[in-house]
Design a protein around this motif. Structure first.
Motif, PDB file in Angstrom:
ATOM      1  N   ASP A 118       5.885  10.022  -6.280  1.00  0.00           N
ATOM      2  CA  ASP A 118       6.045   8.731  -5.596  1.00  0.00           C
ATOM      3  C   ASP A 118       6.216   8.915  -4.091  1.00  0.00           C
ATOM      4  O   ASP A 118       6.219   7.929  -3.343  1.00  0.00           O
ATOM      5  CB  ASP A 118       7.273   7.979  -6.134  1.00  0.00           C
ATOM      6  N   THR A 119       6.362  10.148  -3.650  1.00  0.00           N
ATOM      7  CA  THR A 119       6.543  10.424  -2.224  1.00  0.00           C
ATOM      8  C   THR A 119       5.367   9.880  -1.426  1.00  0.00           C
ATOM      9  O   THR A 119       4.208  10.050  -1.814  1.00  0.00           O
ATOM     10  CB  THR A 119       6.670  11.942  -1.999  1.00  0.00           C
ATOM     11  N   GLY A 120       5.682   9.202  -0.329  1.00  0.00           N
ATOM     12  CA  GLY A 120       4.636   8.642   0.519  1.00  0.00           C
ATOM     13  C   GLY A 120       5.189   7.571   1.425  1.00  0.00           C
ATOM     14  O   GLY A 120       6.390   7.278   1.411  1.00  0.00           O
ATOM     15  N   LEU A 121       4.298   6.996   2.206  1.00  0.00           N
ATOM     16  CA  LEU A 121       4.667   5.903   3.107  1.00  0.00           C
ATOM     17  C   LEU A 121       4.259   4.597   2.435  1.00  0.00           C
ATOM     18  O   LEU A 121       3.092   4.402   2.116  1.00  0.00           O
ATOM     19  CB  LEU A 121       3.939   6.070   4.445  1.00  0.00           C
ATOM     20  N   TYR A 122       5.212   3.722   2.223  1.00  0.00           N
ATOM     21  CA  TYR A 122       4.956   2.435   1.570  1.00  0.00           C
ATOM     22  C   TYR A 122       4.839   1.354   2.632  1.00  0.00           C
ATOM     23  O   TYR A 122       5.774   1.137   3.412  1.00  0.00           O
ATOM     24  CB  TYR A 122       6.051   2.125   0.553  1.00  0.00           C
ATOM     25  N   LEU A 123       3.704   0.708   2.646  1.00  0.00           N
ATOM     26  CA  LEU A 123       3.388  -0.289   3.666  1.00  0.00           C
ATOM     27  C   LEU A 123       3.237  -1.659   3.040  1.00  0.00           C
ATOM     28  O   LEU A 123       2.644  -1.794   1.973  1.00  0.00           O
ATOM     29  CB  LEU A 123       2.064   0.064   4.354  1.00  0.00           C
ATOM     30  N   CYS A 124       3.765  -2.670   3.710  1.00  0.00           N
ATOM     31  CA  CYS A 124       3.431  -4.029   3.315  1.00  0.00           C
ATOM     32  C   CYS A 124       2.531  -4.619   4.399  1.00  0.00           C
ATOM     33  O   CYS A 124       2.581  -4.209   5.565  1.00  0.00           O
ATOM     34  CB  CYS A 124       4.661  -4.891   3.086  1.00  0.00           C
ATOM     35  N   ALA A 125       1.697  -5.544   4.003  1.00  0.00           N
ATOM     36  CA  ALA A 125       0.739  -6.141   4.934  1.00  0.00           C
ATOM     37  C   ALA A 125       0.403  -7.546   4.487  1.00  0.00           C
ATOM     38  O   ALA A 125       0.491  -7.881   3.305  1.00  0.00           O
ATOM     39  CB  ALA A 125      -0.535  -5.290   4.992  1.00  0.00           C
ATOM     40  N   TYR A 167       0.848  -1.180   0.000  1.00  0.00           N
ATOM     41  CA  TYR A 167       0.000   0.000   0.000  1.00  0.00           C
ATOM     42  C   TYR A 167       0.893   1.242   0.000  1.00  0.00           C
ATOM     43  O   TYR A 167       2.023   1.210   0.469  1.00  0.00           O
ATOM     44  CB  TYR A 167      -0.872   0.050   1.266  1.00  0.00           C
ATOM     45  N   ARG A 168       0.331   2.339  -0.482  1.00  0.00           N
ATOM     46  CA  ARG A 168       0.973   3.638  -0.297  1.00  0.00           C
ATOM     47  C   ARG A 168       0.008   4.520   0.488  1.00  0.00           C
ATOM     48  O   ARG A 168      -1.191   4.569   0.189  1.00  0.00           O
ATOM     49  CB  ARG A 168       1.307   4.323  -1.621  1.00  0.00           C
ATOM     50  N   GLN A 169       0.554   5.189   1.482  1.00  0.00           N
ATOM     51  CA  GLN A 169      -0.265   6.062   2.316  1.00  0.00           C
ATOM     52  C   GLN A 169       0.327   7.460   2.318  1.00  0.00           C
ATOM     53  O   GLN A 169       1.532   7.634   2.531  1.00  0.00           O
ATOM     54  CB  GLN A 169      -0.339   5.525   3.749  1.00  0.00           C
ATOM     55  N   GLU A 170      -0.525   8.441   2.088  1.00  0.00           N
ATOM     56  CA  GLU A 170      -0.096   9.832   2.169  1.00  0.00           C
ATOM     57  C   GLU A 170      -0.605  10.411   3.484  1.00  0.00           C
ATOM     58  O   GLU A 170      -1.574   9.907   4.056  1.00  0.00           O
ATOM     59  CB  GLU A 170      -0.602  10.596   0.957  1.00  0.00           C
ATOM     60  N   PRO A 171       0.059  11.457   3.993  1.00  0.00           N
ATOM     61  CA  PRO A 171      -0.300  11.993   5.314  1.00  0.00           C
ATOM     62  C   PRO A 171      -1.784  12.323   5.427  1.00  0.00           C
ATOM     63  O   PRO A 171      -2.352  12.972   4.536  1.00  0.00           O
ATOM     64  CB  PRO A 171       0.567  13.248   5.415  1.00  0.00           C
ATOM     65  N   GLY A 172      -2.421  11.851   6.491  1.00  0.00           N
ATOM     66  CA  GLY A 172      -3.810  12.166   6.746  1.00  0.00           C
ATOM     67  C   GLY A 172      -4.793  11.404   5.888  1.00  0.00           C
ATOM     68  O   GLY A 172      -5.997  11.701   5.929  1.00  0.00           O
ATOM     69  N   GLU A 173      -4.314  10.425   5.140  1.00  0.00           N
ATOM     70  CA  GLU A 173      -5.202   9.655   4.265  1.00  0.00           C
ATOM     71  C   GLU A 173      -5.083   8.165   4.553  1.00  0.00           C
ATOM     72  O   GLU A 173      -4.181   7.721   5.268  1.00  0.00           O
ATOM     73  CB  GLU A 173      -4.872   9.938   2.801  1.00  0.00           C
ATOM     74  N   GLY A 174      -6.005   7.401   3.990  1.00  0.00           N
ATOM     75  CA  GLY A 174      -5.964   5.961   4.174  1.00  0.00           C
ATOM     76  C   GLY A 174      -4.990   5.302   3.213  1.00  0.00           C
ATOM     77  O   GLY A 174      -4.651   5.861   2.162  1.00  0.00           O
ATOM     78  N   PRO A 175      -4.509   4.099   3.569  1.00  0.00           N
ATOM     79  CA  PRO A 175      -3.630   3.362   2.648  1.00  0.00           C
ATOM     80  C   PRO A 175      -4.355   3.043   1.338  1.00  0.00           C
ATOM     81  O   PRO A 175      -5.540   2.716   1.339  1.00  0.00           O
ATOM     82  CB  PRO A 175      -3.323   2.080   3.424  1.00  0.00           C
TER      83      PRO A 175
END
Lengths: 113, 117
Positions: free
Chosen positions: A83-90, A35-43
């Motif tokens: 592409d800036t953001g938080l990249y999450l694996c789950a 997933y990619r998550q941006e500040p204040g938003e959902g993945p």
């Protein structure tokens, strides 16, 4: 102890560079999601990898699932500021016996113009 | 493109008050989830819901929490008596039936920021 370890925790690069981020575990997963998550938003779901050794491409993003289904990587070619953001694996480990999704802490990526 | 919606976007409440967070999952999805994310920390699973009952819940989901699907579209999370440490972003997610696709592919809403004062 984190079930899903993501590295690096932070990454700051220039536009045009390539990068790889990792998601590792000692457990086997039936599938892993990125997933990619941006500040204040959902993945936002990017991809699911299911088969050991699988490689999936999404434009400049290449996702790989390890042969043993314990790890995954995300490679970005020619990174762009978008592409800036938080990249999450789950995922959910096979040994769990129940489906309780687990997220890694994520890799925070900043791409400078 | 179908999406998960959540209301309100921001809720401020006093400690001890009850709050209800609302979600409208994607219409053909059958699995529903609530997660929370405390500022700067990772996304944490709270509960999953399928076929009108809780499928799984985490240790975080204690007696103060409950979920409900009161009609065919809404999915709610209630916190009976909020504590300061309940302050977080709460995300709803949904996924399809496993016969139609990967149930682990979850689609998240934009979140509700809960601030307990």
């Amino acid at each position: 102890t984190q079930l899903l370890e993501q590295s690096p925790q932070f990454l700051s690069i220039q536009e045009g560079e390539n990068l790889t981020v990792y998601c590792n575990s000692s457990s086997v997963f039936s599938s892993l999601q990125w997933y990619r998550q941006e500040p204040g938003e959902g993945p936002v779901l990017l991809v699911t990898v299911v088969t050991g050794g699988e490689v999936k491409k999404l434009k400049r993003l290449t996702f790989q699932f390890g042969d043993a289904r314990k790890d995954s990587s995300l490679h970005i070619t020619a990174a762009q500021p978008g592409d800036t953001g938080l990249y999450l694996c789950a995922g959910e480990p096979l040994s769990g016996g129940s489906y309780i999704p687990t997220f890694g802490r994520g890799t925070s990526l900043i791409v400078h113009p | 493109e179908p999406e998960v919606t959540q209301t309100p976007s921001h809720q401020v409440t006093q400690m001890g008050q009850e709050v209800i967070l609302r979600c409208v999952p994607i219409s053909n999805h059958l699995y529903f989830y609530w997660y929370r994310q405390i500022l700067g920390q990772k996304v944490e699973f709270l509960v999953s819901f399928y076929n009108n009952e809780i499928s799984e819940k985490s240790e975080i989901f204690d007696d103060q929490f409950s979920v409900e699907r009161p009609d065919g579209s809404n999915f709610t999370l209630k916190i009976r008596s909020t504590k300061l440490e309940d302050s977080a972003m709460y995300f709803c997610a949904s996924s399809v039936n496993s016969d139609l696709g990967d149930p682990y592919e979850q689609y998240f809403g934009p979140g509700t920021r809960l601030t307990v004062t």
